[in-house]
Design a protein around this motif. Structure first.
Motif, PDB file in Angstrom:
ATOM      1  N   UNK A 151       0.832  -1.210   0.000  1.00 45.91           N
ATOM      2  CA  UNK A 151       0.000   0.000   0.000  1.00 45.91           C
ATOM      3  C   UNK A 151       0.867   1.261   0.000  1.00 45.91           C
ATOM      4  N   UNK A 152       1.942   1.246   0.775  1.00 49.41           N
ATOM      5  CA  UNK A 152       2.844   2.392   0.823  1.00 49.41           C
ATOM      6  C   UNK A 152       3.569   2.580  -0.504  1.00 49.41           C
ATOM      7  N   UNK A 153       3.890   1.472  -1.152  1.00 50.61           N
ATOM      8  CA  UNK A 153       4.527   1.544  -2.464  1.00 50.61           C
ATOM      9  C   UNK A 153       3.591   2.201  -3.476  1.00 50.61           C
ATOM     10  N   UNK A 154       2.316   1.827  -3.456  1.00 56.01           N
ATOM     11  CA  UNK A 154       1.333   2.422  -4.349  1.00 56.01           C
ATOM     12  C   UNK A 154       1.166   3.910  -4.066  1.00 56.01           C
ATOM     13  N   UNK A 155       1.219   4.275  -2.775  1.00 55.54           N
ATOM     14  CA  UNK A 155       1.104   5.689  -2.405  1.00 55.54           C
ATOM     15  C   UNK A 155       2.328   6.465  -2.878  1.00 55.54           C
ATOM     16  N   UNK A 156       3.495   5.850  -2.756  1.00 59.36           N
ATOM     17  CA  UNK A 156       4.746   6.490  -3.157  1.00 59.36           C
ATOM     18  C   UNK A 156       4.760   6.837  -4.645  1.00 59.36           C
ATOM     19  N   UNK A 157       4.232   5.939  -5.458  1.00 62.92           N
ATOM     20  CA  UNK A 157       4.236   6.180  -6.912  1.00 62.92           C
ATOM     21  C   UNK A 157       2.980   6.907  -7.377  1.00 62.92           C
ATOM     22  N   UNK A 158       2.102   7.255  -6.435  1.00 63.50           N
ATOM     23  CA  UNK A 158       0.920   8.052  -6.781  1.00 63.50           C
ATOM     24  C   UNK A 158      -0.124   7.305  -7.575  1.00 63.50           C
ATOM     25  N   UNK A 159      -0.271   6.020  -7.299  1.00 62.88           N
ATOM     26  CA  UNK A 159      -1.214   5.204  -8.069  1.00 62.88           C
ATOM     27  C   UNK A 159      -2.642   5.730  -7.984  1.00 62.88           C
ATOM     28  N   UNK A 160      -3.028   6.229  -6.816  1.00 62.36           N
ATOM     29  CA  UNK A 160      -4.418   6.657  -6.615  1.00 62.36           C
ATOM     30  C   UNK A 160      -4.552   8.169  -6.431  1.00 62.36           C
ATOM     31  N   UNK A 161      -3.552   8.921  -6.861  1.00 65.19           N
ATOM     32  CA  UNK A 161      -3.605  10.380  -6.702  1.00 65.19           C
ATOM     33  C   UNK A 161      -4.823  10.989  -7.387  1.00 65.19           C
ATOM     34  N   UNK A 162      -5.192  10.435  -8.518  1.00 66.84           N
ATOM     35  CA  UNK A 162      -6.357  10.931  -9.258  1.00 66.84           C
ATOM     36  C   UNK A 162      -7.537   9.968  -9.177  1.00 66.84           C
ATOM     37  N   UNK A 163      -7.557   9.195  -8.104  1.00 70.91           N
ATOM     38  CA  UNK A 163      -8.626   8.210  -7.930  1.00 70.91           C
ATOM     39  C   UNK A 163      -8.241   6.868  -8.518  1.00 70.91           C
ATOM     40  N   UNK A 164      -8.793   5.819  -7.978  1.00 72.85           N
ATOM     41  CA  UNK A 164      -8.522   4.473  -8.502  1.00 72.85           C
ATOM     42  C   UNK A 164      -9.626   3.524  -8.076  1.00 72.85           C
ATOM     43  N   UNK A 165      -9.668   2.390  -8.749  1.00 71.99           N
ATOM     44  CA  UNK A 165     -10.576   1.296  -8.412  1.00 71.99           C
ATOM     45  C   UNK A 165      -9.726   0.119  -7.971  1.00 71.99           C
ATOM     46  N   UNK A 166     -10.134  -0.528  -6.898  1.00 74.96           N
ATOM     47  CA  UNK A 166      -9.388  -1.682  -6.390  1.00 74.96           C
ATOM     48  C   UNK A 166     -10.236  -2.934  -6.602  1.00 74.96           C
ATOM     49  N   UNK A 167      -9.700  -3.867  -7.374  1.00 76.31           N
ATOM     50  CA  UNK A 167     -10.406  -5.115  -7.690  1.00 76.31           C
ATOM     51  C   UNK A 167      -9.679  -6.286  -7.029  1.00 76.31           C
ATOM     52  N   UNK A 168     -10.097  -6.685  -5.828  1.00 74.61           N
ATOM     53  CA  UNK A 168      -9.484  -7.843  -5.185  1.00 74.61           C
ATOM     54  C   UNK A 168     -10.329  -9.100  -5.376  1.00 74.61           C
ATOM     55  N   UNK A 169      -9.667 -10.238  -5.295  1.00 73.18           N
ATOM     56  CA  UNK A 169     -10.417 -11.484  -5.179  1.00 73.18           C
ATOM     57  C   UNK A 169     -11.174 -11.439  -3.858  1.00 73.18           C
ATOM     58  N   UNK A 170     -12.302 -12.147  -3.793  1.00 76.21           N
ATOM     59  CA  UNK A 170     -13.055 -12.215  -2.549  1.00 76.21           C
ATOM     60  C   UNK A 170     -12.336 -13.095  -1.535  1.00 76.21           C
ATOM     61  N   UNK A 171     -11.277 -13.784  -1.974  1.00 78.30           N
ATOM     62  CA  UNK A 171     -10.462 -14.573  -1.056  1.00 78.30           C
ATOM     63  C   UNK A 171     -10.002 -13.678   0.096  1.00 78.30           C
ATOM     64  N   UNK A 172     -10.052 -14.216   1.308  1.00 81.53           N
ATOM     65  CA  UNK A 172      -9.851 -13.406   2.506  1.00 81.53           C
ATOM     66  C   UNK A 172      -8.589 -12.552   2.481  1.00 81.53           C
TER      67      UNK A 172
END
Length: 323
Positions: A149-170
């Motif tokens: 999560x910190x890596x994604x924040x560092x590179x600005x992945x969601x700076x302009x908004x994003x969608x997160x698609x995870x498996x429903x796996x826990x």
């Protein structure tokens, strides 16, 4: 390299409005007050069959395909169809190819952190247990998810908004929640995927040591169609080709549903992501394990890495038949 064209749906799962009667009820009866002198035949019983949505969608796709395909002999001035139906099928949005000609969105591929089962060195891919606590993140796995999560924040992945698609796996969904919290993403932007991102089913390898996965990869390098030995506990035994179909369907949905957005795909295992990345860049799928993801690893998929050269579909199908 395998090429596939998938007719994409709109939003998963597909919803259809159909008026039916419950299976334990009958349709409303005809009026029972009749003239004694009139003989009315007995009202026939109506049996309503369950609706197979996949079959309906397949039939619908087959019925409209001729209208979307280009016809070189058609005189557009004389055609009774409106111009909407005259575009070439290759340009129709919703048809997704591997490797793609272009992508409408930018994608980050994330493997969830280590699970409790993985911390014990045990293979667990049975979808029946995918939402259990034992399939959740281990202590190390939670740290790996925070790091991702910190890596994604560092590179600005969601700076302009994003969608997160995870498996429903826990473990994947837990990782998605951590990513959302650290990157300031609203929980409504977490879209759980119920089947296309399930961990690859490893059949009779279920419950064995994680190191035995190397045997599966050895088979993968021979043919994309070799499946792990089956087992009768409900665990699927999926080949590389099986997983490839799933992740191609996922990309078809994402490319249809979003445009110029950022999508973060969170998978519970490495194989979903390696097979997806191999398909996107045109790498021979038998070599997918060379792209292995570590728990908590983040990768940005660069569309410029998609090769310009692609084999004809006929050649690819012929090669698949030989494997």
């Amino acid at each position: 390299m395998i090429q596939s064209t998938v007719a994409s749906g709109s939003v998963s799962p597909v919803k259809m409005l159909v008026t039916t009667f419950a299976s334990n009820k009958t349709p409303p009866p005809y009026p029972t007050t009749v003239s004694a002198a009139t003989n009315h035949p007995e009202t026939p019983k109506v049996h309503l069959k369950s609706i197979d949505r996949r079959r309906i969608l397949a039939s619908l796709a087959a019925s409209i395909t001729p209208f979307l395909a280009p016809n070189p002999h058609l005189n557009h001035d004389e055609s009774p169809l409106p111009p909407l139906f005259l575009f070439p099928s290759a340009d129709a949005r919703g048809l997704f190819q591997m490797p793609p000609v272009r992508l409408s969105n930018r994608y980050f591929l994330v493997r969830a952190g280590e699970s409790e089962f993985e911390s014990l060195g045990i293979i667990n891919t049975n979808p029946v247990a995918k939402t259990s606590v034992d399939n959740g993140l281990s202590k190390i796995g939670k740290k790996q998810a925070v790091k991702a999560a910190l890596r994604l924040k560092e590179i600005g992945a969601c700076d302009n908004g994003c969608w997160i698609w995870p498996s429903i796996t826990q473990r994947a969904y837990q990782a998605a929640e951590i990513i959302a919290a650290i990157n300031g993403v609203n929980r409504s932007n977490i879209v759980p995927e119920y089947s296309f991102l399930d961990a690859r089913g490893l059949g009779a390898y279920e419950g064995k040591a994680l190191q035995s996965v190397s045997e599966i990869y050895a088979s993968d390098s021979v043919s994309t169609n070799i499946k792990p030995p089956p087992i009768n506990d409900g665990t699927p035994n999926e080949s590389v080709a099986d997983v490839f179909v799933r992740v191609t369907q996922l990309m078809s949905i994402l490319e249809t549903q979003y445009s110029e957005d950022t999508v973060i795909i969170v998978s519970p295992d490495s194989d979903n992501l390696t097979i997806l990345q191999a398909g996107l860049v045109g790498l021979d799928l038998r070599r997918h394990s060379e792209l292995s993801f570590e728990p908590g690893e983040v990768r940005f998929f660069d569309p410029s890495s998609i090769p310009t050269y692609k084999q004809p579909a006929s050649a690819l199908l012929w090669n698949m038949g030989r494997r």
